[in-house]
Design an enzyme around this catalytic site. Structure first.
Site, PDB file in Angstrom:
ATOM      1  N   HIS A 279      98.777  20.657   2.528  1.00 52.82           N
ATOM      2  CA  HIS A 279      98.417  22.338   2.272  1.00 52.82           C
ATOM      3  C   HIS A 279      99.200  22.468   1.286  1.00 52.82           C
ATOM      4  CE1 HIS A 279      95.569  22.178   5.571  1.00 52.82           C
ATOM      5  NE2 HIS A 279      96.277  21.452   6.493  1.00 52.82           N
ATOM      6  N   ASP A 330      89.979  18.096   6.214  1.00 49.36           N
ATOM      7  CA  ASP A 330      90.867  18.550   7.060  1.00 49.36           C
ATOM      8  C   ASP A 330      90.048  18.590   9.011  1.00 49.36           C
ATOM      9  OD1 ASP A 330      92.650  20.009   8.733  1.00 49.36           O
ATOM     10  OD2 ASP A 330      93.456  21.167   7.601  1.00 49.36           O
TER      11      ASP A 330
HETATM   12 ZN   LIG Z   1      95.848  19.184   9.383  1.00 49.08          ZN
END
Ligand SMILES: [Zn+2]
Length: 461
Positions: A279, A330
């Site tokens: 991220h 994810d």
């Molecule tokens: Zn994650």
């Protein structure tokens, strides 16, 4: 019999390399699926060729997966008026799923997910795995039981896997773990390293499996233990870590350490190409420029980051400074690599009001970086997409679909990245074998039947 006759041969209309398309591409593979011959020239006469009416891209690496979260894809999208629905309420729903799956169900869900990844063009997944213990929080007799199930699911689905057992210790900065997190918890660096060793045994059961090292995030492991885990852990494994996904996490980190999350990572760990920082959404100017110089990969998960309302990574500035990155899916709300690449570009266009996020052939750049850094995230360093000595892992797009058939070679990568969906894919090969062909997975019926049963049982409980 000549050596060439021992090979299996494919002829593709083209195969994408880092510099340009190889057109046509003759590929000879040995019985292990390793490329032994790659050329635009036909092999000697008399060799049986499988002629494929398609363009091969290297198989994509999925750099970040929590397989069990696939069971809740699409189930947390209703937001009644007046309710506060943000990342942290989504996390509550996620905990419910995490607490409900047993090993058989987790394996069936992962096999379905991985089969879908292959259908969409991924040939390798990094499973960021923290669902370690039984429903009461007790370790299984085999510490790596659940990780072993992920490896087994990958084998069923025909995808390569890097199993990344995750060190998860706390319920937030300076906070004891919550009861709902009981399946995730390792109390200390030592107990995590035992789990890692058990996981090493688990990956030996599948030739296409490897291992990674990880702590979940700064909020989930005591800071001193993050440093000692990295120092005491094996030196030859890729290291994965969530960093700065949410604004609240940045504020909590500042309050606890007086440093921002990425600042803390850069100040206290020897960040280099082994680091895969998932991220990295909320960075200030200093963090962006320092991070870009380290050689670390940022693992971007645009469809999940968008779904969770995380924010937008500062891609344009980061890549202008030479920063490296790859992609992951994810939570698996989306599992199409082309969608992830498009979102990376489009979210920059939307915030900069400019179309030229990247210089030159943006699509070719996006593919190159996702593949090359994606392989590093799996612990492999390979520069060329297809080359003798590498397994033939490829996602093959139909040459006969109308925009591809009419595209000039210089626009071909862009047509594939910006206009295609999975219906344009002819099939996906792993190790030279068609695992998915014409949308049909080799073991698709069995995988789906097991998935349906698992999901019915999970939702009943
Ligand atoms: Zn994650």
């Amino acid at each position: 019999m000549t050596k060439q006759n021992l090979l299996r041969w494919y002829k593709f209309k083209g195969a994408l390399q880092r510099e340009d398309w190889l057109m046509p591409a003759y590929v000879g593979i040995d019985k292990e699926g390793i490329i032994r011959h790659l050329s635009t020239q036909a092999p000697v006469e008399g060799v049986a060729l499988e002629v494929i009416d398609g363009y091969a891209l290297p198989g994509f690496q999925n750099g970040h997966s929590h397989a069990f979260q696939y069971a809740m894809a699409g189930t947390a999208e209703s937001h009644p008026a007046g309710t506060e629905d943000d990342f942290w309420s989504w996390r509550e729903a996620m905990y419910g799923t995490a607490l409900s799956v047993n090993p058989d169900q987790a394996e069936a869900i992962a096999a379905m997910l991985y089969a879908e990844m292959v259908r969409q063009g991924y040939t390798h997944v990094a499973e960021f795995h923290y669902l370690h213990h039984d429903k009461s929080g007790k370790p299984y007799a085999n510490l790596a039981e659940m990780g072993e199930r992920m490896v087994s699911a990958a084998q069923t689905a025909g995808i390569r896997i890097t199993l990344i057992p995750v060190f998860y210790q706390k319920g937030g900065f300076g906070k004891a773990p919550e009861d709902r997190q009981r399946r995730f918890i390792s109390g200390s660096t030592d107990s995590y390293l035992k789990l890692l060793e058990a996981s090493r045994t688990a990956v030996r059961s599948y030739a296409a499996a490897s291992l990674g090292l990880s702590v979940h995030s700064l909020r989930a492991v005591e800071l001193g233990d993050i440093v000692s885990t990295f120092e005491q852990g094996p030196k030859d494994l890729p290291f994965h870590l969530h960093v700065a996904e949410q604004k609240k996490e940045v504020a909590d980190c500042l309050a606890y350490t007086n440093e921002r999350p990425m600042e803390w990572v850069l100040n206290h760990l020897p960040v280099n190409h082994r680091f895969n920082l998932v991220h990295s959404t909320h960075l200030d100017d200093d963090e962006v420029s320092r991070l870009a110089k380290t050689g670390a990969q940022v693992v971007l998960c645009p469809s999940t980051e968008g779904n969770l309302g995380d924010g937008i990574f500062r891609m344009k500035e980061y890549t202008q400074l030479g920063g490296r990155w790859t992609i992951g899916t994810d939570s698996h709300i989306g599992i199409n690599p082309m969608e992830e690449l498009r979102m990376i570009d489009y979210r920059q266009r939307l915030v900069t009001h400019r179309r030229n996020t990247f210089q030159g052939d943006a699509a070719h750049y996006l593919i190159n970086e996702a593949i090359t850094s994606g392989r590093v995230a799996m612990g492999k360093e390979v520069q060329e997409h297809f080359a003798p000595g590498l397994p033939l892992d490829a996602v093959v797009f139909k040459a006969s679909s109308h925009l591809v058939e009419t595209a000039h070679a210089r626009n071909l990568s862009a047509v594939l990245v910006y206009t295609s969906d999975s219906s344009r894919i002819l099939g996906t090969m792993v190790g030279g074998n068609w695992v998915v062909r014409d949308q049909h997975h080799q073991r698709g019926q069995l995988i789906k039947a097991d998935f349906l049963k698992a999901m019915m049982d999970v939702r009943k409980e």
